[in-house]
Design a protein around this motif. Structure first.
Motif, PDB file in Angstrom:
ATOM      1  N   VAL A 102      35.996  39.410 -72.997  1.00  0.00           N
ATOM      2  CA  VAL A 102      35.605  40.700 -72.425  1.00  0.00           C
ATOM      3  C   VAL A 102      35.701  40.645 -70.900  1.00  0.00           C
ATOM      4  O   VAL A 102      36.318  41.500 -70.265  1.00  0.00           O
ATOM      5  CB  VAL A 102      34.171  41.090 -72.865  1.00  0.00           C
ATOM      6  CG1 VAL A 102      33.658  42.270 -72.046  1.00  0.00           C
ATOM      7  CG2 VAL A 102      34.145  41.422 -74.341  1.00  0.00           C
ATOM      8  N   ALA A 103      35.106  39.611 -70.304  1.00  0.00           N
ATOM      9  CA  ALA A 103      35.071  39.536 -68.845  1.00  0.00           C
ATOM     10  C   ALA A 103      36.471  39.348 -68.260  1.00  0.00           C
ATOM     11  O   ALA A 103      36.817  39.955 -67.251  1.00  0.00           O
ATOM     12  CB  ALA A 103      34.157  38.398 -68.403  1.00  0.00           C
ATOM     13  N   LEU A 104      37.284  38.536 -68.940  1.00  0.00           N
ATOM     14  CA  LEU A 104      38.624  38.245 -68.420  1.00  0.00           C
ATOM     15  C   LEU A 104      39.509  39.487 -68.442  1.00  0.00           C
ATOM     16  O   LEU A 104      40.179  39.811 -67.461  1.00  0.00           O
ATOM     17  CB  LEU A 104      39.251  37.129 -69.259  1.00  0.00           C
ATOM     18  CG  LEU A 104      40.390  36.346 -68.607  1.00  0.00           C
ATOM     19  CD1 LEU A 104      39.902  35.655 -67.344  1.00  0.00           C
ATOM     20  CD2 LEU A 104      40.946  35.315 -69.573  1.00  0.00           C
ATOM     21  N   VAL A 105      39.490  40.208 -69.565  1.00  0.00           N
ATOM     22  CA  VAL A 105      40.319  41.410 -69.643  1.00  0.00           C
ATOM     23  C   VAL A 105      39.816  42.461 -68.661  1.00  0.00           C
ATOM     24  O   VAL A 105      40.604  43.182 -68.037  1.00  0.00           O
ATOM     25  CB  VAL A 105      40.358  41.972 -71.082  1.00  0.00           C
ATOM     26  CG1 VAL A 105      41.232  43.209 -71.148  1.00  0.00           C
ATOM     27  CG2 VAL A 105      40.891  40.921 -72.039  1.00  0.00           C
ATOM     28  N   ASN A 150      30.522  31.152 -60.310  1.00  0.00           N
ATOM     29  CA  ASN A 150      30.174  31.416 -58.913  1.00  0.00           C
ATOM     30  C   ASN A 150      30.453  30.220 -58.027  1.00  0.00           C
ATOM     31  O   ASN A 150      30.964  30.355 -56.914  1.00  0.00           O
ATOM     32  CB  ASN A 150      28.698  31.821 -58.800  1.00  0.00           C
ATOM     33  CG  ASN A 150      28.455  33.237 -59.292  1.00  0.00           C
ATOM     34  OD1 ASN A 150      29.378  34.038 -59.354  1.00  0.00           O
ATOM     35  ND2 ASN A 150      27.231  33.526 -59.659  1.00  0.00           N
ATOM     36  N   LEU A 151      30.102  29.019 -58.520  1.00  0.00           N
ATOM     37  CA  LEU A 151      30.378  27.813 -57.745  1.00  0.00           C
ATOM     38  C   LEU A 151      31.879  27.626 -57.580  1.00  0.00           C
ATOM     39  O   LEU A 151      32.362  27.257 -56.513  1.00  0.00           O
ATOM     40  CB  LEU A 151      29.759  26.585 -58.423  1.00  0.00           C
ATOM     41  CG  LEU A 151      28.235  26.503 -58.398  1.00  0.00           C
ATOM     42  CD1 LEU A 151      27.753  25.297 -59.189  1.00  0.00           C
ATOM     43  CD2 LEU A 151      27.730  26.415 -56.960  1.00  0.00           C
ATOM     44  N   LEU A 152      32.609  27.917 -58.669  1.00  0.00           N
ATOM     45  CA  LEU A 152      34.066  27.813 -58.604  1.00  0.00           C
ATOM     46  C   LEU A 152      34.613  28.745 -57.529  1.00  0.00           C
ATOM     47  O   LEU A 152      35.466  28.366 -56.729  1.00  0.00           O
ATOM     48  CB  LEU A 152      34.657  28.166 -59.976  1.00  0.00           C
ATOM     49  CG  LEU A 152      36.162  28.069 -60.132  1.00  0.00           C
ATOM     50  CD1 LEU A 152      36.630  26.639 -59.992  1.00  0.00           C
ATOM     51  CD2 LEU A 152      36.600  28.629 -61.484  1.00  0.00           C
ATOM     52  N   GLY A 153      34.078  29.983 -57.510  1.00  0.00           N
ATOM     53  CA  GLY A 153      34.513  30.955 -56.502  1.00  0.00           C
ATOM     54  C   GLY A 153      34.221  30.470 -55.097  1.00  0.00           C
ATOM     55  O   GLY A 153      35.095  30.485 -54.225  1.00  0.00           O
ATOM     56  N   ASP A 154      32.988  30.001 -54.874  1.00  0.00           N
ATOM     57  CA  ASP A 154      32.617  29.488 -53.552  1.00  0.00           C
ATOM     58  C   ASP A 154      33.488  28.299 -53.170  1.00  0.00           C
ATOM     59  O   ASP A 154      33.966  28.193 -52.043  1.00  0.00           O
ATOM     60  CB  ASP A 154      31.145  29.037 -53.553  1.00  0.00           C
ATOM     61  CG  ASP A 154      30.209  30.231 -53.458  1.00  0.00           C
ATOM     62  OD1 ASP A 154      30.715  31.361 -53.316  1.00  0.00           O
ATOM     63  OD2 ASP A 154      28.988  30.032 -53.537  1.00  0.00           O
ATOM     64  N   GLN A 190      34.049  38.527 -60.008  1.00  0.00           N
ATOM     65  CA  GLN A 190      34.002  39.647 -60.957  1.00  0.00           C
ATOM     66  C   GLN A 190      33.942  39.127 -62.393  1.00  0.00           C
ATOM     67  O   GLN A 190      33.341  39.745 -63.263  1.00  0.00           O
ATOM     68  CB  GLN A 190      35.221  40.550 -60.783  1.00  0.00           C
ATOM     69  CG  GLN A 190      35.293  41.246 -59.451  1.00  0.00           C
ATOM     70  CD  GLN A 190      34.019  41.976 -59.089  1.00  0.00           C
ATOM     71  OE1 GLN A 190      33.376  41.680 -58.095  1.00  0.00           O
ATOM     72  NE2 GLN A 190      33.614  42.931 -59.916  1.00  0.00           N
ATOM     73  N   PHE A 191      34.581  37.993 -62.628  1.00  0.00           N
ATOM     74  CA  PHE A 191      34.541  37.357 -63.943  1.00  0.00           C
ATOM     75  C   PHE A 191      33.086  37.044 -64.304  1.00  0.00           C
ATOM     76  O   PHE A 191      32.594  37.385 -65.388  1.00  0.00           O
ATOM     77  CB  PHE A 191      35.376  36.072 -63.891  1.00  0.00           C
ATOM     78  CG  PHE A 191      35.697  35.453 -65.229  1.00  0.00           C
ATOM     79  CD1 PHE A 191      35.127  35.918 -66.402  1.00  0.00           C
ATOM     80  CD2 PHE A 191      36.594  34.392 -65.315  1.00  0.00           C
ATOM     81  CE1 PHE A 191      35.424  35.339 -67.624  1.00  0.00           C
ATOM     82  CE2 PHE A 191      36.897  33.808 -66.531  1.00  0.00           C
ATOM     83  CZ  PHE A 191      36.310  34.278 -67.685  1.00  0.00           C
TER      84      PHE A 191
END
Lengths: 314, 271
Positions: B71-74, B252-256, B194-195
Motif C-alpha cells: 500500500v505504502a509503496l504504490v 526514517n533512519l534510512l531517509g536521514d 512518504q513511504f
C-alpha cells in the motif's frame, strides 16, 4: 500591500469555491442513496421517493450545490438526514470536545517541545542532544492510536487514574479534563516530536547568524544570547508549525476519538460517513477545509506584514 | 557509511525480506484457526504467540508486512508519478499560468484534512487496500510536486542548463535529461519519508476498518482486534505495534542516512 492583499484574497475565495465543489462531487458520486439507506432494504419505492423529496434529494445537483453553499454563507449548514437536527448545532456540540482536546494536545506538545528543542540545540552533538533526537525519532514512528491503546491499558485499566473512554460533559470540569487527558497525550506525542525537531533546527540556524555573534561580542554569555536573541527569532518557523498542527489536530483526532469513544468532530464525520448522512459529511469537511485555508491565509498575511520582501515576491 | 543508514537499511530490509519470504513460507498458516490454542504467550512453537483465533502472530506479521509495504509503496509511486512531472512542468514554466495553476492546486490539496478525506474515500468507494492506496497516494502528489518544483527552480539557474538551452533543447527534454537526474537524490529521500508516512496511514485506516479487509492480515487490523485484549494478552497488542514502529523507524533512519550520505553539507541540520 493592498494589491498583494487583494490578490491573496481572491485566491482565498477561489480556493474555497473549488474546495466546496470537490467536496460536493466526492460525496455526490458516492454510491448509496441516503433515503433508501435510512429506510432499509424492505422500503416501498414510493416511501423512498417521498423521503427523497422531503430531504431535497430530488432537485438537480447544481441547484442542491447552490442551496448548500448559499446556506453555509448565511450560517445555515443544513439539517442532518439521520438526526433531523440542524448541523450547526451538532457541530457546536462536538466543538466543545474537539476544540479543548486540540488545545490541550497543542499545549502539551509545546510544553514538551520547547525545553527539549532548546536543550538539544544548546548542547548540539552532546549526549542530551543525541538522546532528544533519538526520542523524536521514536515519537514520529509510534502510531498515535497504538500509543493510545497502551496508555489506556496502563493508566485506565491497570492504575485506574483516568477513564478509558467516553465523555461525561462539562458539568464537572475536572471529570471532563480527566477524560480528555489520555487522548490529548496520545495526540501530542507525534506533534511534540515534530515540534522539537523544528525548534532545534531553527535555533541551530539562528545561532549561526551574525547578530548572535554580535550579541556574544557585546559580552553576553552563550546562554544569555540564546535566551534573549535566539529564542525569539527562532520562534517564527515554530509558530507556523504550531498553526498548522492546530488545524491538523482539529480534524486529525478522528482515529483517537475512535479509540476513546469521544463524541468529537472527527467521530461525527466518521459516523455520518457510515450512516450515509452525506450533508453532515459535506458541511463538516467544508468547515475543516475552511479552517485550514483561513489559518494559512492569516499566517501568510502575518508574514507579509512582518517581512515586506515577501509581498514583492508574490 | 553512517550509523543511521546502516540501522535504517537493516530494519527496512528485514521487513521487506519477511514480506517476500511470506509468499514462499510462513511458520504457520494465517488462514487456519485454532481456537483451543488462542492467545498464547510467545513460546517455542509460536515465537511471537498466537492471537484470539489461535493464529501464529509471527506469520500474521510477515503477511501483514506485505499489505503495509504494498500500500505504502504504490502510494509513493502515485505521488512521484504524478507529482514530479507536475513540479517539473511548473518549474519549466516559472511565473506562468501553468506554474500558478499547479501551485494553487498543491495548496488546495494540502488544505484538505488528509486523514478525513482518506476515510471519506475509503468509506464511500468501499473499504479495501486499493482504495486505501488511492486515498494515501493523492496526498503524496502535492508533496512531490512542491519539492520537485522548488528543487528544479534552482537547477534551472545553473550554467549547464543555459548551455543546453542554447543547444536548442526543449524545456521538456531539459527537464527529463538534466533537471531530473539532479534532483533525484532529494526525491529518493522524500520517497522514504512518504513511504514511512504511508505505513502509518495504512495502519490507521485498517485500524478503523477501512484498509485491507479480513482475512487479509494487516497490522492496523491486528491492533484493532487486540484492543479489547490488552490486559488479557498484552503481546497481542504490543507485537503488531512494535512492527509498525520498527518499520517506520527504519524507513526514517534510512531517509536521514541517505540524505547525509548524498549531501554531506546537510549533516545534522535535518529538521
Amino acid at each position: 500591500m493592498l494589491a498583494y492583499l487583494l490578490r491573496r484574497l481572491i485566491a482565498l475565495v477561489l480556493s474555497l469555491a473549488v474546495a466546496s465543489v470537490v467536496i460536493f462531487l466526492v460525496v455526490e458520486v458516492a454510491p448509496g442513496d441516503p433515503a433508501s439507506y435510512m429506510l432499509g432494504i424492505n422500503a416501498q419505492p414510493d416511501t423512498v421517493a417521498a423521503l427523497r423529496s422531503e430531504l431535497g434529494l430530488d432537485v438537480p445537483k447544481v441547484q442542491r450545490y447552490l442551496t448548500w453553499v448559499g446556506g453555509m454563507l448565511s450560517g445555515d449548514f443544513g439539517t442532518s438526514y439521520t438526526y433531523r437536527t440542524p448541523i450547526s448545532e451538532m457541530i457546536a456540540d462536538r466543538l466543545w470536545i474537539s476544540l479543548p482536546l486540540a488545545l490541550l494536545a497543542l499545549l502539551l506538545s509545546t510544553l514538551i517541545a520547547f525545553p527539549a528543542g532548546l536543550i538539544a540545540a544548546a548542547r548540539r552533538g552532546q549526549g542530551s542532544d543525541v538522546g532528544v533526537m533519538a526520542a523524536t525519532q521514536l515519537g514520529v514512528a509510534i502510531p498515535n492510536f497504538w500509543f493510545a491503546m497502551l496508555l489506556v491499558a496502563l493508566f485506565a485499566i491497570k492504575l485506574r487514574w483516568f477513564p478509558s473512554g467516553g465523555f461525561p460533559g462539562w458539568d464537572d470540569p475536572l471529570k471532563a479534563l480527566k477524560a480528555l487527558t489520555l487522548p490529548a497525550i496520545a495526540l501530542a506525542l507525534p506533534q511534540a516530536a515534530i515540534l522539537t525537531r523544528v525548534m532545534r533546527s531553527s535555533l541551530i540556524d539562528i545561532m549561526g547568524e551574525d547578530f548572535m555573534r554580535t550579541a556574544r561580542a557585546k559580552g553576553l554569555s552563550r546562554r544569555q544570547a540564546l535566551w534573549h536573541h535566539g529564542v525569539r527569532n527562532a520562534l517564527i518557523p515554530v509558530l507556523t508549525i504550531i498553526g498548522l498542527q492546530f488545524s491538523f489536530l482539529l480534524a486529525g483526532a478522528i482515529i483517537i476519538e475512535q479509540v476513546f469513544f469521544l463524541p468529537g468532530l472527527g467521530r461525527l464525520v466518521f459516523q455520518s460517513i457510515t450512516q450515509r448522512d452525506l450533508i453532515v459529511v459535506e458541511s463538516v469537511v467544508m468547515l475543516l477545509v475552511f479552517a485550514v485555508i483561513t489559518v494559512n491565509f492569516a499566517v501568510d498575511m502575518a508574514y507579509a506584514i512582518a517581512d515586506p520582501r515577501l509581498r514583492r515576491r508574490a | 557509511m553512517n550509523r543511521n543508514l546502516i540501522i535504517g537499511m537493516f530494519l527496512s530490509l528485514l521487513f521487506v525480506a519477511a514480506a517476500l519470504l511470506s509468499f514462499l513460507w510462513t511458520p504457520a498458516s494465517t488462514e487456519t484457526l485454532n481456537i483451543s490454542g488462542r492467545l498464547q504467550a510467545p513460546n517455542w512453537d509460536n515465537w511471537l504467540g498466537t492471537d484470539h483465533f489461535g493464529r501464529d502472530i509471527l506469520s500474521m506479521i510477515m503477511v501483514g508486512a506485505r499489505t503495509s509495504i504494498a500500500v505504502a509503496l504504490v502510494a509513493v509511486g502515485i505521488g512521484m508519478g504524478v507529482g514530479v512531472p507536475l513540479g517539473l512542468a511548473a518549474a519549466a514554466n516559472q511565473g506562468g499560468l501553468l506554474d500558478e495553476f499547479i501551485s494553487r492546486l498543491n495548496d488546495l490539496i494540502f488544505a484538505f484534512p488528509s486523514l478525513v478525506i482518506a476515510i471519506l474515500i475509503t468509506a464511500v468507494f468501499g473499504a479495501g487496500a486499493v482504495n486505501a492506496i488511492i486515498a494515501i497516494g493523492i496526498f503524496n502528489i502535492p508533496v512531490f510536486a512542491r519539492l520537485s518544483r522548488g528543487a528544479a527552480l534552482s537547477v534551472w539557474q545553473r550554467e549547464f542548463i543555459l548551455a543546453a538551452r542554447t543547444a536548442g533543447k526543449s524545456a521538456a527534454r531539459i527537464s527529463t535529461e538534466h533537471i531530473l537526474p539532479n534532483i533525484a537524490n532529494l526525491l529518493i529521500v522524500q520517497g522514504t519519508i512518504q513511504f514511512s508516512l504511508g505505513i502509518l496511514a495504512e495502519a490507521g485506516l485498517s485500524y478503523v476498518g477501512l484498509g485491507a479487509q479480513p482475512p487479509i492480515p494487516s497490522w492496523g487490523r491486528m491492533l484493532a482486534d487486540a484492543q479489547t485484549m490488552v490486559t488479557l494478552a498484552p503481546h497481542v497488542a504490543i507485537i503488531p505495534g512494535m512492527a509498525i514502529v520498527l518499520m517506520v523507524l527504519g524507513l526514517n533512519l534510512l531517509g536521514d542516512g541517505l540524505r547525509d550520505a548524498l549531501d554531506p553539507r546537510l549533516k545534522g541540520r535535518r529538521a
